[in-house]
Scaffold this active site. Structure first.
Site, short mmCIF file in Angstrom:
data_model
loop_
_atom_site.label_atom_id
_atom_site.label_comp_id
_atom_site.label_asym_id
_atom_site.label_seq_id
_atom_site.Cartn_x
_atom_site.Cartn_y
_atom_site.Cartn_z
N GLU A 86 -2.95 -5.93 -1.22
CA GLU A 86 -2.27 -4.64 -1.07
C GLU A 86 -2.96 -3.76 -0.03
O GLU A 86 -2.31 -3.08 0.75
CB GLU A 86 -2.18 -3.92 -2.41
CG GLU A 86 -1.24 -4.59 -3.41
CD GLU A 86 0.19 -4.72 -2.89
OE1 GLU A 86 0.57 -4.00 -1.96
OE2 GLU A 86 0.93 -5.57 -3.42
N TYR A 169 1.35 4.27 -4.10
CA TYR A 169 1.97 2.95 -3.93
C TYR A 169 1.04 1.84 -4.43
O TYR A 169 1.43 0.99 -5.23
CB TYR A 169 2.36 2.67 -2.47
CG TYR A 169 2.58 1.19 -2.29
CD1 TYR A 169 3.74 0.59 -2.78
CD2 TYR A 169 1.58 0.38 -1.76
CE1 TYR A 169 3.91 -0.78 -2.71
CE2 TYR A 169 1.75 -0.99 -1.69
CZ TYR A 169 2.91 -1.56 -2.16
OH TYR A 169 3.07 -2.92 -2.11
N ASP A 187 7.76 1.81 -2.07
CA ASP A 187 7.20 1.61 -0.74
C ASP A 187 8.31 1.83 0.28
O ASP A 187 9.44 2.16 -0.07
CB ASP A 187 6.60 0.21 -0.61
CG ASP A 187 7.68 -0.83 -0.38
OD1 ASP A 187 8.76 -0.68 -0.97
OD2 ASP A 187 7.45 -1.75 0.40
N CYS A 242 17.23 -6.19 4.28
CA CYS A 242 17.59 -4.80 4.56
C CYS A 242 16.50 -4.16 5.42
O CYS A 242 15.89 -3.17 5.08
CB CYS A 242 17.77 -4.03 3.25
SG CYS A 242 18.61 -2.45 3.41
N CYS A 249 22.96 -7.75 7.01
CA CYS A 249 23.99 -7.47 6.01
C CYS A 249 24.83 -8.71 5.70
O CYS A 249 25.40 -8.83 4.61
CB CYS A 249 24.88 -6.32 6.47
SG CYS A 249 24.00 -4.76 6.72
N CYS A 252 23.34 -10.26 2.71
CA CYS A 252 22.86 -9.35 1.66
C CYS A 252 23.56 -9.59 0.32
O CYS A 252 24.80 -9.64 0.27
CB CYS A 252 23.06 -7.90 2.08
SG CYS A 252 22.44 -6.73 0.85
N CYS A 258 27.02 -1.78 -1.48
CA CYS A 258 26.20 -0.92 -0.62
C CYS A 258 26.95 0.34 -0.18
O CYS A 258 27.99 0.28 0.48
CB CYS A 258 25.75 -1.70 0.62
SG CYS A 258 24.67 -0.74 1.71
#
Length: 357
Positions: A86, A169, A187, A242, A249, A252, A258
């Site tokens: 992280e 985060y 995030d 995305c 798309c 997706c 959406c």
DNA sequence: GACCCGTGGCT
DNA sequence: TAGCCAAGGGT
């Protein structure tokens, strides 16, 4: 102390077996009038439960088959491995983190191992990941983990948040990905998916808003194990599909739900301010840090302050990079002072510059 | 909230 | 090519 994931234990973040399938309960968000108004000001009308349930199912199913096989998601990963990943992933793409993460895990498999090293070693082994202050903060976090938590990465969100370099985060991410806790991870990927799919905007606002946080919390599936998986699945969707620039798309899983697509993909409401680079202190600092990392002996200050007029052979490649910038001497002086002040560099008794430690 | 902090791949 | 952008945090 709550139990942590042990070697061989299922990984609620990635193991399909831990995914509770289609039995997901979603409750409506709190209906306090003030929150409704606040939220309505920041995004389209609150999504209806059926739509949210569909998104849960489609995104988590998509993740089941499209998740990247990353070592910090392996079933036998440790909380420390997750925490290091992280830190490294803050503003840095996965492909550049992978080799460096493996190196760090070999060198310092436990927090105490890193805590025993010098900060200079941490900065040198950070390599070219960028933002080397992260290496200092990760080292400081390791020291704090040894001092305050017996060398074990804490699972408590607030204890994580109190560690150097751990913000909201990273604290949530370690809680969820290392310990399977129920926390809402927010995030840049999740914010972007939320902005588009729910709020119908091309991009999230510049800064994280309270309404955005409440929306993310309200989108969490009721079932704890599903909520863990939801966090990582939405993040992965933002990273792979995305995306900020050219969203895919066409592949997706929630194209039909959406709000941004339904609205005709409106343009962003603001133009993100580009990150200046040429001629900035960041460029100069980066070049000076490259010299210090490459150097096998203390660096004479004139090599850093007048690189074009100093024939010093201790770090030939990095010195060439520094010369190529052509930064004025006063800027280089300011940058060196900054590096020392930030503890990224230090001076030895003769005034020569080294990595700290 | 604005700004600062690295680096390199991609378009 | 020049700019955009990436699993943020600290001040």
């Amino acid at each position: 102390m709550r139990p942590r994931l042990l070697k061989g234990e299922p990984n609620p973040g990635t193991d399909p077996a831990h995914y509770s399938g289609h039995v997901m309960n979603f409750s409506n968000p709190p209906a306090a009038p003030s929150e409704q108004a606040d939220a309505a000001a920041d995004h389209a009308p609150w999504p209806d439960p059926d739509t949210v349930r569909t998104m849960h199912r489609h995104i988590i199913d998509w993740f089941t088959w499209n998740a990247r096989d990353l070592p910090w998601r392996a079933p036998d990963r440790t909380p420390w491995q997750v925490m290091v990943s992280e830190f490294m992933l803050q503003q840095t793409p996965v492909v550049r983190v992978l080799p460096q993460w493996k190196r760090w895990m070999q060198l310092w498999p436990e927090p105490s191992d890193l805590a025993s090293a010098t900060t200079g070693d941490a900065v040198r082994e950070w390599g070219r990941l960028g933002y080397p202050r992260r290496a200092l903060r990760l080292h400081a976090a390791a020291v704090a983990i040894v001092e305050r938590h017996g060398g074990e990465v804490p699972s408590d969100y607030d204890e994580l948040l109190a560690l150097p370099g751990v913000g909201s985060y990273t604290a949530a991410a370690v809680s969820v990905f290392a310990f399977g806790d129920r926390q809402t991870v927010i995030d840049t990927n999740i914010r972007r998916v939320q902005a588009r799919a729910i709020s119908g905007k091309a991009l999230p606002s510049k800064g994280l808003t309270a309404a955005e946080t409440r929306l993310a919390e309200s989108l969490m599936p009721d079932d704890d194990a599903t909520a863990v998986r939801w966090n990582i699945a939405v993040m992965e969707l933002g990273a792979l599909v995305c995306t900020a620039k050219s969203p895919r798309c066409d592949i997706c899983p929630v194209l039909d739900q959406c709000a941004w697509v339904a609205a005709g993909r409106p343009e962003p409401e603001y133009v993100p301010r580009g990150q200046a680079w040429k001629g900035t202190d960041r460029q100069a600092r980066g070049a000076m840090m490259a010299v210090l990392r490459e150097a096998t002996e203390p660096v004479p200050p004139e090599a850093l302050l007048s690189p074009e007029r100093t024939a010093w052979k201790g770090a030939p490649h990095a010195m060439e990079q520094l010369r190529a910038i052509g930064a004025p001497g006063d800027q280089l002086e300011r940058c060196l002072e900054g590096l020392v002040r930030d503890a990224l560099a230090s001076r030895d008794p003769e005034g020569r510059v080294t990595l700290p430690g």
